[in-house]
Scaffold this active site. Sequence first.
Site, PDB file in Angstrom:
ATOM      1  N   ASP A  28      -5.373  -6.775 -17.016  1.00  0.00           N
ATOM      2  CA  ASP A  28      -4.918  -6.391 -15.681  1.00  0.00           C
ATOM      3  C   ASP A  28      -3.755  -5.418 -15.853  1.00  0.00           C
ATOM      4  OD1 ASP A  28      -3.789  -6.048 -13.210  1.00  0.00           O
ATOM      5  OD2 ASP A  28      -3.860  -8.165 -12.626  1.00  0.00           O
ATOM      6  N   LYS A  61      -2.739   0.104  -7.839  1.00  0.00           N
ATOM      7  CA  LYS A  61      -1.399   0.644  -7.571  1.00  0.00           C
ATOM      8  C   LYS A  61      -1.302   2.176  -7.755  1.00  0.00           C
ATOM      9  CE  LYS A  61       1.263  -3.485  -7.336  1.00  0.00           C
ATOM     10  NZ  LYS A  61       0.952  -4.744  -8.007  1.00  0.00           N
ATOM     11  N   PHE A 115       0.408 -12.956 -12.371  1.00  0.00           N
ATOM     12  CA  PHE A 115       0.255 -12.445 -11.010  1.00  0.00           C
ATOM     13  C   PHE A 115      -0.934 -11.498 -10.993  1.00  0.00           C
ATOM     14  CE2 PHE A 115       0.571  -9.658  -7.429  1.00  0.00           C
ATOM     15  CZ  PHE A 115       0.861 -10.540  -6.402  1.00  0.00           C
TER      16      PHE A 115
HETATM   17  C1  PLP Z   1       0.057  -5.807  -7.538  1.00  0.00           C
HETATM   18  C2  PLP Z   1      -0.765  -6.480  -8.555  1.00  0.00           C
HETATM   19  C3  PLP Z   1      -2.023  -7.009  -8.228  1.00  0.00           C
HETATM   20  C4  PLP Z   1      -2.558  -7.035  -6.823  1.00  0.00           C
HETATM   21  O1  PLP Z   1      -2.661  -5.757  -6.261  1.00  0.00           O
HETATM   22  P1  PLP Z   1      -2.776  -5.614  -4.658  1.00  0.00           P
HETATM   23  O2  PLP Z   1      -3.063  -4.145  -4.459  1.00  0.00           O
HETATM   24  O3  PLP Z   1      -1.450  -6.018  -4.094  1.00  0.00           O
HETATM   25  O4  PLP Z   1      -3.872  -6.497  -4.215  1.00  0.00           O
HETATM   26  C5  PLP Z   1      -2.766  -7.576  -9.242  1.00  0.00           C
HETATM   27  N1  PLP Z   1      -2.308  -7.630 -10.502  1.00  0.00           N
HETATM   28  C6  PLP Z   1      -1.104  -7.131 -10.859  1.00  0.00           C
HETATM   29  C7  PLP Z   1      -0.655  -7.201 -12.282  1.00  0.00           C
HETATM   30  C8  PLP Z   1      -0.276  -6.564  -9.894  1.00  0.00           C
HETATM   31  O5  PLP Z   1       0.922  -6.104 -10.221  1.00  0.00           O
END
Ligand code: PLP
Length: 405
Positions: A230, A259, A145
Amino acid sequence: MTTVEFRTAGALEDAEKWTAHNYHPLPVVVASGEGAWVTDVDGRRYLDCLAGYSALNFGHRHPGLIAAAHAQLDRITLTSRAFVHDRFAEFCQGLAELCGKDLVLPMNTGAEAVETAIKVARKWGYRVKGVPDGQAEIIVAAGNFHGRTTTIVSFSTDPDAHADFGPYTPGFVVVPYGDPAALAAAITPNTVAVLLEPIQGEAGVLVPPAGYFGEVRELCTLQNVLLIADEIQSGLGRTGRTFAIEHENVTPDMYVLGKALGGGIVPVSAVAADRDVLGVLKPGEHGSTFGGNPLACAVGAEVVALLRTGEFQERSAALGERLISGLEALIGEGVVAVRGRGLWAGVDIDPALMTGRQACERLAARGILAKDTHGSTIRLAPPLVITEADLDHALTEFAAVLAGN
Ligand SMILES: *Cc1c(COP(=O)(O)O)cnc(C)c1O
């Protein structure tokens, strides 16, 4: 129906009527919050065990973060990057030092930071590695994700995220998560980067086998491929370290953050890397109107200052052990498996008992907010400021729901 219940029902009806149905929220209408707790429009209190998918690592309205935001609101909030403002370098230097990298490129949402990392890796591939134009490949993992843009959902293996949104962006190769041999086999001379979550959150808090990232790092170094971590959900204290990949004693070439970087106040994301990588971008090649704005930098600098103390990482590690052992004690009592690190757990409940959604609805009725993912998995990720007593309370309520109370 009492007046009190009427507020929640009415607000839910209005949201249903006026908004696109791209979410299926629990029937809770939050009006205020403090620390690990929120209060709904009818005055009911809930312990927040989701923490905005880790955007609220420091809890709701952390006093230091709110003070930093207030102070900045009274000075200046937006300039655009056409000019430099006086909070910009301060934030970027602090974050670069926290990451141990030369440079930072601030954006807003997580998806934008992932897109930034993809663009940087591709350009690095063409200009530094010497990959033929248009041929760059990036390896990603099944179950990933990384956000919701059309390019990112192009390489999602989740049908809900992916189907009906093509045509898809080419240049991505999917391999199984946690399998270094599959990764090794997928690398070609055109591979510019490997993009991975150190722990897969949305997939159910999947922790890779020990040694996986060590092998990935070695492969990337050997084959001249960038390792992009990420850490949008796993980073910034969530797992008991500043970055989840630290547990593997591995340093990525690029960190992707978001985040919690915005302190639960504003969207703040960033990419951090050394000059030989992030330095490939020249003026005009990438940007964002809101990226690195003064309010974002003021809040982000305070987030960095909080993390520099190490206090939140320590809390997460200590309370995390309590969380995981408390959940492991429920194995056989409705829990099938528990995974996690720090204050972050994926709990598989017995599907014969109830769905994850039903469990979350029952938890909400008992004043605990959590979120299911993929059928019978529940994700628990309370704010790192949660007290030991509140954590125990959440575990007690969780046990009660599984017991059918
Ligand atoms: C939430 C998340 C994203 C995307 O972040 P947004 O601010 O919702 O665009 C990307 N990678 C990971 C691992 C995430 O948990």
